[in-house]
Design a protein around this motif. Sequence first.
Motif, PDB file in Angstrom:
ATOM      1  N   ILE A  98       0.839  -1.202   0.000  1.00 49.29           N
ATOM      2  CA  ILE A  98       0.000   0.000   0.000  1.00 49.29           C
ATOM      3  C   ILE A  98       0.870   1.246   0.000  1.00 49.29           C
ATOM      4  O   ILE A  98       0.625   2.203  -0.745  1.00 49.29           O
ATOM      5  N   LYS A  99       1.900   1.236   0.822  1.00 57.68           N
ATOM      6  CA  LYS A  99       2.797   2.397   0.895  1.00 57.68           C
ATOM      7  C   LYS A  99       3.525   2.610  -0.430  1.00 57.68           C
ATOM      8  O   LYS A  99       3.739   3.750  -0.864  1.00 57.68           O
ATOM      9  N   ALA A 100       3.909   1.521  -1.090  1.00 56.90           N
ATOM     10  CA  ALA A 100       4.620   1.635  -2.368  1.00 56.90           C
ATOM     11  C   ALA A 100       3.744   2.282  -3.435  1.00 56.90           C
ATOM     12  O   ALA A 100       4.244   3.002  -4.310  1.00 56.90           O
ATOM     13  N   ALA A 101       2.436   2.064  -3.351  1.00 56.99           N
ATOM     14  CA  ALA A 101       1.503   2.679  -4.306  1.00 56.99           C
ATOM     15  C   ALA A 101       1.365   4.173  -4.075  1.00 56.99           C
ATOM     16  O   ALA A 101       1.017   4.920  -4.985  1.00 56.99           O
ATOM     17  N   ASN A 102       1.626   4.623  -2.851  1.00 57.46           N
ATOM     18  CA  ASN A 102       1.553   6.045  -2.482  1.00 57.46           C
ATOM     19  C   ASN A 102       0.251   6.686  -2.982  1.00 57.46           C
ATOM     20  O   ASN A 102       0.277   7.690  -3.704  1.00 57.46           O
ATOM     21  N   PRO A 103      -0.887   6.130  -2.586  1.00 60.10           N
ATOM     22  CA  PRO A 103      -2.167   6.598  -3.140  1.00 60.10           C
ATOM     23  C   PRO A 103      -2.576   7.964  -2.616  1.00 60.10           C
ATOM     24  O   PRO A 103      -2.147   8.403  -1.554  1.00 60.10           O
ATOM     25  N   ASP A 104      -3.450   8.606  -3.390  1.00 58.75           N
ATOM     26  CA  ASP A 104      -3.998   9.903  -2.994  1.00 58.75           C
ATOM     27  C   ASP A 104      -5.214   9.736  -2.088  1.00 58.75           C
ATOM     28  O   ASP A 104      -5.521  10.618  -1.282  1.00 58.75           O
ATOM     29  N   ILE A 105      -5.913   8.614  -2.251  1.00 57.53           N
ATOM     30  CA  ILE A 105      -7.110   8.313  -1.463  1.00 57.53           C
ATOM     31  C   ILE A 105      -7.014   6.855  -1.018  1.00 57.53           C
ATOM     32  O   ILE A 105      -6.659   5.979  -1.814  1.00 57.53           O
ATOM     33  N   ILE A 106      -7.313   6.592   0.251  1.00 55.63           N
ATOM     34  CA  ILE A 106      -7.300   5.225   0.769  1.00 55.63           C
ATOM     35  C   ILE A 106      -8.662   4.928   1.388  1.00 55.63           C
ATOM     36  O   ILE A 106      -9.134   5.662   2.259  1.00 55.63           O
ATOM     37  N   ILE A 107      -9.282   3.843   0.926  1.00 55.07           N
ATOM     38  CA  ILE A 107     -10.587   3.418   1.440  1.00 55.07           C
ATOM     39  C   ILE A 107     -10.387   2.086   2.160  1.00 55.07           C
ATOM     40  O   ILE A 107      -9.968   1.101   1.556  1.00 55.07           O
ATOM     41  N   ARG A 150       0.091  12.394   1.195  1.00 50.51           N
ATOM     42  CA  ARG A 150      -0.864  12.987   2.135  1.00 50.51           C
ATOM     43  C   ARG A 150      -2.305  12.558   1.787  1.00 50.51           C
ATOM     44  O   ARG A 150      -3.166  13.377   1.463  1.00 50.51           O
ATOM     45  N   PRO A 151      -2.550  11.256   1.858  1.00 50.45           N
ATOM     46  CA  PRO A 151      -3.822  10.732   1.348  1.00 50.45           C
ATOM     47  C   PRO A 151      -5.031  11.141   2.182  1.00 50.45           C
ATOM     48  O   PRO A 151      -4.937  11.320   3.401  1.00 50.45           O
ATOM     49  N   GLN A 152      -6.156  11.285   1.491  1.00 53.24           N
ATOM     50  CA  GLN A 152      -7.442  11.352   2.175  1.00 53.24           C
ATOM     51  C   GLN A 152      -7.807   9.916   2.556  1.00 53.24           C
ATOM     52  O   GLN A 152      -7.734   9.017   1.715  1.00 53.24           O
ATOM     53  N   ILE A 153      -8.204   9.717   3.799  1.00 48.03           N
ATOM     54  CA  ILE A 153      -8.469   8.367   4.291  1.00 48.03           C
ATOM     55  C   ILE A 153      -9.943   8.235   4.646  1.00 48.03           C
ATOM     56  O   ILE A 153     -10.514   9.102   5.317  1.00 48.03           O
ATOM     57  N   TYR A 154     -10.539   7.140   4.183  1.00 49.32           N
ATOM     58  CA  TYR A 154     -11.946   6.830   4.443  1.00 49.32           C
ATOM     59  C   TYR A 154     -12.029   5.500   5.179  1.00 49.32           C
ATOM     60  O   TYR A 154     -11.516   4.485   4.695  1.00 49.32           O
ATOM     61  N   LEU A 239     -17.434   9.877  -2.144  1.00 47.40           N
ATOM     62  CA  LEU A 239     -16.317  10.581  -2.759  1.00 47.40           C
ATOM     63  C   LEU A 239     -16.804  11.824  -3.496  1.00 47.40           C
ATOM     64  O   LEU A 239     -16.148  12.869  -3.482  1.00 47.40           O
ATOM     65  N   GLY A 240     -17.963  11.712  -4.132  1.00 50.16           N
ATOM     66  CA  GLY A 240     -18.508  12.843  -4.861  1.00 50.16           C
ATOM     67  C   GLY A 240     -18.845  14.008  -3.970  1.00 50.16           C
ATOM     68  O   GLY A 240     -18.820  15.170  -4.394  1.00 50.16           O
ATOM     69  N   ASN A 241     -19.171  13.712  -2.712  1.00 47.88           N
ATOM     70  CA  ASN A 241     -19.463  14.771  -1.756  1.00 47.88           C
ATOM     71  C   ASN A 241     -18.205  15.452  -1.239  1.00 47.88           C
ATOM     72  O   ASN A 241     -18.275  16.544  -0.665  1.00 47.88           O
ATOM     73  N   GLU A 242     -17.046  14.785  -1.440  1.00 45.27           N
ATOM     74  CA  GLU A 242     -15.802  15.306  -0.862  1.00 45.27           C
ATOM     75  C   GLU A 242     -14.849  15.886  -1.899  1.00 45.27           C
ATOM     76  O   GLU A 242     -14.065  16.783  -1.600  1.00 45.27           O
ATOM     77  N   ILE A 243     -14.893  15.342  -3.135  1.00 43.29           N
ATOM     78  CA  ILE A 243     -13.962  15.801  -4.171  1.00 43.29           C
ATOM     79  C   ILE A 243     -14.731  16.117  -5.440  1.00 43.29           C
ATOM     80  O   ILE A 243     -15.853  15.663  -5.624  1.00 43.29           O
ATOM     81  N   ASN A 244     -14.115  16.859  -6.333  1.00 37.71           N
ATOM     82  CA  ASN A 244     -14.763  17.222  -7.589  1.00 37.71           C
ATOM     83  C   ASN A 244     -14.377  16.211  -8.658  1.00 37.71           C
ATOM     84  O   ASN A 244     -13.197  16.001  -8.946  1.00 37.71           O
ATOM     85  N   PHE A 245     -15.385  15.578  -9.269  1.00 36.23           N
ATOM     86  CA  PHE A 245     -15.107  14.613 -10.342  1.00 36.23           C
ATOM     87  C   PHE A 245     -14.840  15.372 -11.636  1.00 36.23           C
ATOM     88  O   PHE A 245     -15.355  16.444 -11.859  1.00 36.23           O
TER      89      PHE A 245
END
Length: 245
Positions: A98-107, A150-154, A239-245
């Motif tokens: 997971i860390k190697a992927a360095n994601p922007d969002i983690i669910i 600095r991922p957004q975490i859900y 996600l749609g409520n938190e970020i702009n698609f």
Amino acid sequence: MNNPMNRNETCITSFYLCGLALILFFALGGFTNKKIKIACVGDSITFGARLDDPDQYSYPAQLQALLGEKYAVENFGVGGCTLIRKGIPTVWNELPKIKAANPDIIIISLGTNDTCGMGTCGDRKCWEYKDEFESDYRDLVDELSKLSSRPQIYLCAPSPMVLETPGLDSERIAGLTTRKPRLQELIGMTKSVAAEKNVHFIDLNAPLDHRPELFTESDGVHPNKEGYKAIAELVFQKLGNEINF
């Protein structure tokens, strides 16, 4: 009369500025080409168990279809995975990937397997360590928050155990009857961690409870294709409520 030296200096300056602009362009992923990376972390329900084609119909795959090309959704679901460190297998073993992927969002959707133990799920021992669930969850959020992205975490309340699902035998009903209140207890802890750590929370439990048409017959825990679609839609809506698609 124009000074040739000034013209040369202007050309050189323009050349360097263009070069700098190109460097910045590619460093930023070419502006439009950089995709937002989403890591879906969880157990067999995240992986897409009981499906003929998880690569197409798991909830992360269906979430990818909903989000479109600007996003790259990766499935980190592992069958049997627990949040508790002492579980086997545990999400803590998946952290390097997971860390190697360095994601922007983690669910994260975990907790279903942590209800096993004390006479349920064979010889698995998880519920014996339930008092460590909340502190382990805090530590997991802290670890992932350190990523350079600095991922957004859900944090998700896991999908429910649906006792009304057709085909459940008496042993399965007995096991789920014991585990279902345990899951609600862990969901309460998950909500507390989300609030304490100021991260997002998604309820995948209440909206799907008592809806046997969304779950695999004779199972009652793993969704069917329509159930996975329902999970993807709930995540997409949040996600749609938190970020702009």
